[in-house]
Write a protein that holds these residues in place. Structure first.
Motif, PDB file in Angstrom:
ATOM      1  N   LYS A 110       0.805  -1.223   0.000  1.00  0.00           N
ATOM      2  CA  LYS A 110       0.000   0.000   0.000  1.00  0.00           C
ATOM      3  C   LYS A 110       0.843   1.280   0.000  1.00  0.00           C
ATOM      4  N   GLY A 111       2.150   1.160   0.219  1.00  0.00           N
ATOM      5  CA  GLY A 111       2.992   2.349   0.290  1.00  0.00           C
ATOM      6  C   GLY A 111       2.936   3.045   1.636  1.00  0.00           C
ATOM      7  N   ASP A 112       2.616   2.311   2.705  1.00  0.00           N
ATOM      8  CA  ASP A 112       2.533   2.896   4.044  1.00  0.00           C
ATOM      9  C   ASP A 112       3.904   2.937   4.709  1.00  0.00           C
ATOM     10  N   VAL A 113       4.176   3.998   5.455  1.00  0.00           N
ATOM     11  CA  VAL A 113       5.450   4.143   6.174  1.00  0.00           C
ATOM     12  C   VAL A 113       5.342   3.396   7.502  1.00  0.00           C
ATOM     13  N   ARG A 114       6.160   2.365   7.676  1.00  0.00           N
ATOM     14  CA  ARG A 114       6.139   1.560   8.905  1.00  0.00           C
ATOM     15  C   ARG A 114       6.959   2.235  10.007  1.00  0.00           C
ATOM     16  N   TRP A 115       8.158   2.704   9.664  1.00  0.00           N
ATOM     17  CA  TRP A 115       8.997   3.452  10.605  1.00  0.00           C
ATOM     18  C   TRP A 115      10.057   4.254   9.866  1.00  0.00           C
ATOM     19  N   THR A 116      10.573   5.276  10.545  1.00  0.00           N
ATOM     20  CA  THR A 116      11.631   6.119  10.000  1.00  0.00           C
ATOM     21  C   THR A 116      12.660   6.362  11.099  1.00  0.00           C
ATOM     22  N   VAL A 117      13.948   6.164  10.766  1.00  0.00           N
ATOM     23  CA  VAL A 117      15.039   6.362  11.719  1.00  0.00           C
ATOM     24  C   VAL A 117      16.159   7.118  11.011  1.00  0.00           C
ATOM     25  N   GLY A 118      17.233   7.421  11.758  1.00  0.00           N
ATOM     26  CA  GLY A 118      18.387   8.030  11.119  1.00  0.00           C
ATOM     27  C   GLY A 118      19.109   9.030  11.986  1.00  0.00           C
ATOM     28  N   ARG A 119      19.835   9.921  11.323  1.00  0.00           N
ATOM     29  CA  ARG A 119      20.696  10.897  11.953  1.00  0.00           C
ATOM     30  C   ARG A 119      20.211  12.311  11.594  1.00  0.00           C
ATOM     31  N   PRO A 120      20.691  13.339  12.317  1.00  0.00           N
ATOM     32  CA  PRO A 120      20.346  14.712  11.918  1.00  0.00           C
ATOM     33  C   PRO A 120      20.892  15.020  10.532  1.00  0.00           C
ATOM     34  N   PRO A 121      20.195  15.822   9.740  1.00  0.00           N
ATOM     35  CA  PRO A 121      20.698  16.187   8.412  1.00  0.00           C
ATOM     36  C   PRO A 121      22.044  16.886   8.508  1.00  0.00           C
ATOM     37  N   VAL A 154      21.213  -2.120   4.518  1.00  0.00           N
ATOM     38  CA  VAL A 154      21.364  -3.550   4.250  1.00  0.00           C
ATOM     39  C   VAL A 154      20.813  -4.346   5.418  1.00  0.00           C
ATOM     40  N   ARG A 155      20.020  -5.346   5.112  1.00  0.00           N
ATOM     41  CA  ARG A 155      19.444  -6.205   6.147  1.00  0.00           C
ATOM     42  C   ARG A 155      20.253  -7.489   6.284  1.00  0.00           C
ATOM     43  N   PHE A 156      20.502  -7.895   7.528  1.00  0.00           N
ATOM     44  CA  PHE A 156      21.135  -9.177   7.819  1.00  0.00           C
ATOM     45  C   PHE A 156      20.367  -9.801   8.980  1.00  0.00           C
ATOM     46  N   GLY A 157      19.639 -10.879   8.703  1.00  0.00           N
ATOM     47  CA  GLY A 157      18.792 -11.467   9.729  1.00  0.00           C
ATOM     48  C   GLY A 157      17.719 -10.481  10.150  1.00  0.00           C
ATOM     49  N   ASP A 158      17.643 -10.188  11.446  1.00  0.00           N
ATOM     50  CA  ASP A 158      16.645  -9.253  11.974  1.00  0.00           C
ATOM     51  C   ASP A 158      17.225  -7.867  12.196  1.00  0.00           C
ATOM     52  N   THR A 159      18.384  -7.596  11.605  1.00  0.00           N
ATOM     53  CA  THR A 159      19.069  -6.322  11.824  1.00  0.00           C
ATOM     54  C   THR A 159      19.227  -5.572  10.508  1.00  0.00           C
ATOM     55  N   VAL A 160      19.101  -4.242  10.570  1.00  0.00           N
ATOM     56  CA  VAL A 160      19.331  -3.366   9.427  1.00  0.00           C
ATOM     57  C   VAL A 160      20.555  -2.510   9.727  1.00  0.00           C
ATOM     58  N   PHE A 161      21.523  -2.496   8.805  1.00  0.00           N
ATOM     59  CA  PHE A 161      22.724  -1.674   8.953  1.00  0.00           C
ATOM     60  C   PHE A 161      22.628  -0.488   8.003  1.00  0.00           C
ATOM     61  N   ALA A 162      23.049   0.683   8.495  1.00  0.00           N
ATOM     62  CA  ALA A 162      23.032   1.888   7.680  1.00  0.00           C
ATOM     63  C   ALA A 162      24.178   2.794   8.102  1.00  0.00           C
ATOM     64  N   SER A 163      24.620   3.648   7.173  1.00  0.00           N
ATOM     65  CA  SER A 163      25.647   4.632   7.499  1.00  0.00           C
ATOM     66  C   SER A 163      25.284   5.953   6.834  1.00  0.00           C
ATOM     67  N   GLU A 174      25.138   2.772  12.024  1.00  0.00           N
ATOM     68  CA  GLU A 174      24.168   2.356  13.036  1.00  0.00           C
ATOM     69  C   GLU A 174      23.507   1.039  12.641  1.00  0.00           C
ATOM     70  N   ALA A 175      22.987   0.351  13.664  1.00  0.00           N
ATOM     71  CA  ALA A 175      22.238  -0.892  13.469  1.00  0.00           C
ATOM     72  C   ALA A 175      20.863  -0.734  14.106  1.00  0.00           C
ATOM     73  N   TYR A 176      19.822  -1.250  13.414  1.00  0.00           N
ATOM     74  CA  TYR A 176      18.449  -1.121  13.887  1.00  0.00           C
ATOM     75  C   TYR A 176      17.749  -2.477  13.827  1.00  0.00           C
ATOM     76  N   ARG A 177      16.706  -2.607  14.641  1.00  0.00           N
ATOM     77  CA  ARG A 177      15.872  -3.803  14.566  1.00  0.00           C
ATOM     78  C   ARG A 177      14.915  -3.670  13.383  1.00  0.00           C
ATOM     79  N   LEU A 178      14.849  -4.712  12.572  1.00  0.00           N
ATOM     80  CA  LEU A 178      13.998  -4.683  11.386  1.00  0.00           C
ATOM     81  C   LEU A 178      12.531  -4.520  11.754  1.00  0.00           C
ATOM     82  N   SER A 179      12.125  -5.073  12.877  1.00  0.00           N
ATOM     83  CA  SER A 179      10.705  -5.091  13.247  1.00  0.00           C
ATOM     84  C   SER A 179      10.137  -3.706  13.509  1.00  0.00           C
ATOM     85  N   ASP A 180      10.912  -2.842  14.173  1.00  0.00           N
ATOM     86  CA  ASP A 180      10.353  -1.546  14.571  1.00  0.00           C
ATOM     87  C   ASP A 180      11.308  -0.365  14.396  1.00  0.00           C
ATOM     88  N   GLY A 181      12.523  -0.611  13.895  1.00  0.00           N
ATOM     89  CA  GLY A 181      13.473   0.469  13.682  1.00  0.00           C
ATOM     90  C   GLY A 181      14.192   0.945  14.923  1.00  0.00           C
TER      91      GLY A 181
END
Length: 320
Positions: free
Chosen positions: A105-116, A129-138, A145-152
């Motif tokens: 449906k194009g719904d936003v589940r969660w949003t995370v990150g750093r200050p602009p 990039v997702r690995f198992g239940d973890t999302v890695f981002a830079s 940073e690493a986040y939980r896939l389920s809720d960010g």
């Protein structure tokens, strides 16, 4: 078979692979500059092309017909491919955010990150990039940073660089064994522990913008905007270093014994993954726009002047 590409004029166009004939065209008021991501069938919905315009609007377009399924405004551009996980898409935007979008449906589940970022940054940013239940981002402030896939929710946060004019961490994270590899534009490669984000090893290098991993060879491949191509073992030991003309670098594609990428005036470049030796450079007339698409034996790349090039993956492994 179709090639689907977003273009600076504000169009997404689908063309036949064999002759470039136009199948359908979708128009938006703002240009498209990033990659188009194709989904598989999701919950009975046919394949979709996902593309985000420079004004931050993400579109889902039916691959067969070109009809819009949905759109969502993320309020910032994205220059990185979308990570698709089942019915979920992970999208990084230039304002240092990662969005999890439901693809039905194009719904936003969660949003995370750093200050602009407050100052100048290097163009481009890392794909989550997702690995198992973890999302890695830079991000452009040089933090991984690493986040939980389920809720960010955040698991850990680690700075990759504390000094330097440009600390951007723009290459896609790469999981290697018990570590995840990030890069800092000023400080080079860093291997962090998957579970805790603590540094395991670091290799100084400048201007790294693309990293990939060959699991069969246990080899990390990294490329810089200065014209460097490195091959490293999984523990960071140097295997080869090749120089090529300076220029903007696309994401690296590893296939068989080859490293494929685009690089400025050199165009489409093929190097050996054994020793980094350059094997082919095919000029495109201008730099590549977005990343190389390689599916099966078909390869496509869009140039900054708006030309779409299609290649066949030939024998003994080069493109033609």
């Amino acid at each position: 078979r179709l090639v689907i590409a977003g273009q600076p004029e504000g169009d997404i166009k689908a063309r036949t692979l064999h002759d470039g004939g136009l199948v359908w065209s979708f128009h938006h008021r703002a240009p498209f500059g990033g990659s188009v991501t194709i989904t598989k069938k999701i919950a009975g919905i046919s394949e979709m092309a996902l593309a985000i315009a420079r004004d931050g609007v993400l579109f889902a377009i039916d691959v067969a017909s070109g009809a819009k399924r949905w759109e969502v405004n993320l309020h910032a551009d994205s220059r990185a491919p979308i990570e698709v996980i089942g019915d979920l898409g992970l999208i990084a935007t230039v304002d240092n955010k990662v969005h999890a979008i439901g693809l039905v449906k194009g719904d936003v589940r969660w949003t995370v990150g750093r200050p602009p970022a407050s100052g100048l940054t290097i163009e481009g940013h890392a794909r989550p990039v997702r690995f198992g239940d973890t999302v890695f981002a830079s991000f452009s402030d040089g933090v991984a940073e690493a986040y939980r896939l389920s809720d960010g929710s955040r698991i850990w946060s680690t700075p990759l660089a504390l000094t330097g004019e440009f600390v951007d961490a723009d290459s896609d994270p790469v999981v290697v064994g018990e570590t995840v590899i990030f890069s800092s534009y000023s400080d080079g490669l860093s291997a962090l522990g998957i579970a805790d984000g603590r540094p395991r090893w670091q290799r100084p290098a400048s201007s790294i913008v693309s990293v990939a991993y060959d699991s069969k060879k246990d080899q990390i491949v990294a490329a810089s905007a200065n014209g460097d191509l490195w091959g490293l073992s999984g523990d960071g030991t140097l295997r080869f270093h090749t120089r090529f003309p300076r220029g903007p670098i696309s994401r690296l594609v590893l296939r068989d014994r080859w490293i494929i990428f685009s690089s400025g005036d050199s165009g489409l470049v093929v190097c050996s993954s054994d020793d980094g030796e350059p094997l082919q450079a095919t000029a495109l007339g201008s730099s590549a726009l977005g990343d190389i698409a390689l599916v099966g034996d078909d390869l496509a790349v869009l140039s900054s002047k708006g030309f779409l090039f299609a290649f066949a993956y030939g024998t003994p492994g080069l493109v033609r």
